[in-house]
Each structure stands twice: as structure tokens, then as C-alpha cells.
Design a protein around this motif. Structure first.
Motif, PDB file in Angstrom:
ATOM      1  N   THR A  58     -97.700 -16.008  60.907  1.00 48.67           N
ATOM      2  CA  THR A  58     -97.258 -17.257  60.279  1.00 48.67           C
ATOM      3  C   THR A  58     -97.682 -17.354  58.810  1.00 48.67           C
ATOM      4  OG1 THR A  58     -99.276 -18.386  60.944  1.00 48.67           O
ATOM      5  CG2 THR A  58     -97.405 -18.540  62.453  1.00 48.67           C
ATOM      6  N   CYS A  73     -95.137 -27.884  69.784  1.00 46.43           N
ATOM      7  CA  CYS A  73     -95.300 -26.620  69.053  1.00 46.43           C
ATOM      8  C   CYS A  73     -93.952 -26.131  68.541  1.00 46.43           C
ATOM      9  CB  CYS A  73     -95.933 -25.550  69.955  1.00 46.43           C
ATOM     10  SG  CYS A  73     -97.684 -25.808  70.216  1.00 46.43           S
ATOM     11  N   LYS A  74     -92.937 -26.218  69.399  1.00 43.76           N
ATOM     12  CA  LYS A  74     -91.594 -25.763  68.974  1.00 43.76           C
ATOM     13  C   LYS A  74     -91.096 -26.630  67.825  1.00 43.76           C
ATOM     14  CE  LYS A  74     -89.822 -23.329  72.959  1.00 43.76           C
ATOM     15  NZ  LYS A  74     -90.488 -23.704  74.203  1.00 43.76           N
ATOM     16  N   TYR A 118     -92.694 -28.235  65.578  1.00 41.82           N
ATOM     17  CA  TYR A 118     -93.380 -28.020  64.291  1.00 41.82           C
ATOM     18  C   TYR A 118     -93.582 -26.545  63.968  1.00 41.82           C
ATOM     19  CZ  TYR A 118     -93.937 -32.971  63.802  1.00 41.82           C
ATOM     20  OH  TYR A 118     -93.662 -34.308  63.652  1.00 41.82           O
ATOM     21  N   ASP A 119     -92.918 -25.668  64.738  1.00 41.34           N
ATOM     22  CA  ASP A 119     -92.964 -24.250  64.433  1.00 41.34           C
ATOM     23  C   ASP A 119     -94.399 -23.692  64.472  1.00 41.34           C
ATOM     24  OD1 ASP A 119     -91.569 -22.010  63.922  1.00 41.34           O
ATOM     25  OD2 ASP A 119     -91.522 -22.245  61.736  1.00 41.34           O
ATOM     26  N   ASP A 153     -96.133 -18.370  73.406  1.00 41.52           N
ATOM     27  CA  ASP A 153     -95.821 -17.266  72.492  1.00 41.52           C
ATOM     28  C   ASP A 153     -96.809 -16.131  72.681  1.00 41.52           C
ATOM     29  OD1 ASP A 153     -93.657 -18.580  70.883  1.00 41.52           O
ATOM     30  OD2 ASP A 153     -95.280 -20.037  70.618  1.00 41.52           O
TER      31      ASP A 153
END
Ligand SMILES: Cc1ncc(COP(=O)(O)O)c(C=O)c1O
Length: 421
Positions: free
Chosen positions: A124, A225-226, A228-229, A258
């Protein structure tokens, strides 16, 4: 015992609760050097889900060693590693539709956590990792930074940074909507929270006090989580390998993390082995970027493969674990009702269970009394307020009943001891 006092560091801990010298172990029992049996409801802190010296696994290990097969090979290709990967793919990943790659990050759970954190940061390009109150992820500095326990954190000797703690499920006693604080910080560009690389979570906090996250909370976390990436890391080191019923402890919630960390019972035999699993697109490591000498422990691959073949080719173990978990819950609930004056209450899922006490020192005293009666039982939680049951998944109903009876006797005695002023 003299040699332990004289030569072994003061850091030793479990041996202080269990002043015996152990020598043999079979199934749900461990024996001290005088031959006294102890029923083992500790099971190597969850490393012995299939009991001590499981005969099927032992036979494979002995054959391997007798044949002078390769024991140590760093991360060179070996037949044992190929068999393990093939079996793990066929038995665990494939049937669950999980397209994970497998990293062998080093032998211990903390190695798997360090690799997970490093990979999330590299992928990230961000630094901060969100962790949860009373989470436990290991003793190395990265893992400690996302661990809650203040005594363990204090041992670091340096600032533990690049992490932010959020309330775990039910931390606010159900008074606050889930993720209110985390969502507010993420939404507010003035909050001071840097965009996180990842969230790391246990579905049931083992060391933190057998705190169970509901399936709904886990789904909410995954969705957040998805949105806000942010990468979702599930640390399944203690609760994975069937401890809560299914192979992975997050399966019942229908989420797909993930990154997943596994260790403890993945070798099935108490031999060190750890895995960091991640979605294929996250595999941005350069060759050798996360290295280590003990990343090809072939005896662990052999017993790990045997464990998957023996226990995970059908759902019999999973069903038995759920049924035994209900039996444990029923007995503990009855005991907690009887000891309501000591604030006893029950927590857990599958065969990770706990009986917590508000009466100070009671859980420690239960563990002590259990040891005197021939049962190994750990405590957990920030104040050691929970007597924690992690029997082998292979323990018979009779063994479970016997252990639960010992716990009941020890608990009745423990709550009689007056509270310190
Ligand atoms: C959830 C969790 N993560 C990580 C660890 C650390 O594993 P290890 O002690 O093998 O480093 C533990 C150990 O208890 C654990 O329970």
C-alpha cells in the motif's frame, strides 16, 4: 528443578504456574517425570489441536526421519514442501475458493505477523496499521506494536509506533454502534489518523481474554476495509486449524481476508511452522526480501501434510468440534450460574472457551487448583481474569467431562478465597 532456577532466565513463565518437570505426552495427557498424568486443557497454547504425539502424524514423521530424508533445506525445493503445498491447496484453499499464495516466513507465529505487516506496508505504501483493544500478535517489535497488553508492550524498550488501536467488538458494552470511532477518524481529514495500510484482527482474542467478535462485526469490518481500501489481515494463529470448528475461524462470517496468518497447529505436532497467506495480487515481494534460516522445516511439512490428510479431507472433525464446544459451553454456563456471586461468566466459540470472573484473582486460583488436581489450564485477559480452556480437538467427551469437573471443583474452592482488600 535447581538447574532451571540457576541457569534459565527469569523470563520463563508457564513453568511458574506448573511446577513439574514433564517428560512424556500422549493424546490429551502430559506426564511429569514421576509419571503423574495431567489432562492438558492448554494444548501448547493451541499448538496441539490433534493432541500430543498423534499416532498417524508420528508414523509419518518417523518414516521420514528413518529414511534420512532432508530435515533442513532453507527454502530450497523439497519433496516434503511440495507435498505440503499440494495438500494445503487441495484440502484447504481449493475447497474454500481461496486464491492465496503461501509464504513461509520463519518458524513462529510472530514471523508470520511480521511478514503480514511488512507486506501490507509495502503493497500500500502506507505505514499505519489498525489493531484492536486486547489484541495479541506476538513479541517481536512489529507484532508488539499491534498488541494491546501493557506489560508485554513495556518489554519493547523502544517506542512502538505506526499503529493505532480501535475498540474490539463489544468493548464499549454494546452502547456504541460498531466502528463509530474508526469510521469517524477515517472520514475526517482532520482526525490525525494517517490512511491505514491494514487492519489486523483476531476473530476470537485468545490471549486477550477469549473475546469473541460476532460474525456481523467481522462482516462490518471487512466491508469498512473495502470501502476505505484498507487490507484486512486475520491473525488465525491461535483460532485457526479448526479451533473454532471450521479450518479458518472467519469462515462462518463469509469474509475473505486479504492476508491470513497461521502457525501453532499448522504442523499438527507442535513442531514450529508458520504461514502467511495472501491474495495473489499482493505478492509484491522481491526474492529474498523477507528471508530467514528456518523457513523449510521439512519435518513440520511432513506432519502438517499428515494432519491435513487425517483431519481435513471431510468435515467430521469440524462437526465434532462444534458439538464438543457446545458441551463445554453448557457445563461452564451451569458453573457460572452457580458462581454468579464471583461475577462468573462464560465466553468463547467452538473449543476455545473461557470462564471469566470479576472476583479478583479467582481465575488464577482456578488454574492453580486445577493443576493440583491434575489439569493444565491457562489464564488469559489483561488482568488474568479468565480461566481459558483449549483442550485438544481430539479430546474424548469423557476427558472433557473429567476436565470440566476438575474446573468446577477448583472454581468452587477459588471463589471461597476472600478478595484482597
Ligand atoms: C493470535 C496470535 N498471534 C500471534 C501469536 C504469536 O505467536 P508466537 O508465540 O509463535 O510468536 C500468538 C501467540 O500466542 C497468537 O495467539
Amino acid at each position: 528443578m535447581e538447574i532451571f532456577d540457576r541457569l534459565e532466565s527469569e523470563v520463563r513463565s508457564y513453568c511458574r504456574s506448573w511446577p513439574a518437570v514433564f517428560n512424556e505426552a500422549r493424546g490429551s495427557y502430559i506426564y511429569d517425570e514421576s509419571g503423574r498424568p495431567y489432562l492438558d486443557f492448554f494444548a501448547g497454547a493451541g499448538s496441539l489441536n490433534y493432541g500430543h504425539n498423534n499416532p498417524e502424524l508420528k508414523a509419518e514423521l518417523l518414516d521420514y526421519l528413518i529414511g534420512d530424508s532432508v530435515v533442513h533445506s532453507l527454502d530450497a525445493y523439497s519433496v516434503a514442501k511440495r507435498d505440503f503445498l499440494q495438500t494445503f491447496g487441495d484440502v484447504v484453499l481449493g475447497p474454500r475458493g481461496l486464491d492465496y499464495k503461501v509464504q513461509f516466513p520463519g518458524p513462529a507465529g510472530n514471523n508470520a505477523v511480521e511478514a503480514a505487516l511488512k507486506l501490507a506496508r509495502k503493497y500500500t505504501g502506507r505505514e499505519t496499521v489498525i489493531s484492536f483493544t486486547n489484541g495479541f500478535h506476538g513479541m517481536t517489535l512489529g507484532a508488539l506494536a499491534v498488541t494491546g497488553n501493557s506489560m508485554k508492550r513495556g518489554g519493547a524498550g523502544v517506542p512502538l509506533s505506526h499503529a493505532a488501536t480501535m475498540p474490539f467488538d463489544n468493548y464499549m458494552d454494546g452502547k456504541t454502534p460498531d466502528f463509530l470511532w474508526l469510521r469517524s477518524l477515517l472520514e475526517d481529514s482532520g482526525s490525525g489518523l494517517d490512511a491505514p495500510a491494514a487492519v489486523i484482527v483476531e476473530t476470537v482474542q485468545g490471549e486477550g481474554g477469549i473475546n469473541v467478535a460476532s460474525a456481523e462485526w467481522l462482516r462490518g469490518l471487512s466491508a469498512l476495509c473495502k470501502e476505505y481500501d484498507i487490507l484486512l489481515i486475520v491473525d488465525d494463529i491461535q483460532m485457526g486449524c479448526g479451533r473454532t470448528g471450521p479450518f479458518f475461524s472467519f469462515e462462518h462470517a463469509g469474509i475473505e481476508p486479504d492476508i491470513v496468518t497461521l502457525s501453532k497447529s499448522i504442523s499438527g505436532y507442535g513442531i514450529p511452522l508458520a504461514l502467511t497467506l495472501f491474495k495473489r495480487e499482493l505478492d509484491v515481494w522481491d526474492p529474498g526480501e523477507h528471508n530467514g534460516t528456518f523457513r523449510g522445516p521439512n519435518p513440520a511439512f511432513v506432519t502438517g501434510t499428515a494432519a491435513l490428510n487425517t483431519f481435513w479431507r471431510d468435515d467430521a472433525l469440524q462437526q465434532q468440534t462444534l458439538a464438543k464446544g457446545e458441551l463445554i459451553e453448557a457445563r461452564l454456563t451451569a458453573l457460572a450460574e452457580e458462581l454468579a456471586d464471583a461475577g462468573a461468566h462464560v465466553r468463547g466459540r467452538g473449543m476455545a472457551r473461557g470462564i471469566a470472573f470479576t472476583q479478583e484473582g479467582a481465575a488464577k486460583q482456578v488454574s492453580r487448583g486445577a493443576f493440583e488436581r491434575g489439569l493444565l489450564l491457562e489464564t488469559s485477559g489483561p488482568e488474568d481474569e479468565v480461566a481459558k480452556l483449549l483442550p485438544p480437538l481430539t479430546a474424548t467427551e469423557e476427558e472433557l467431562e473429567q476436565g470440566l469437573e476438575i474446573i468446577a471443583e477448583a472454581a468452587r474452592d477459588a471463589v471461597k478465597i476472600p478478595q484482597p482488600a
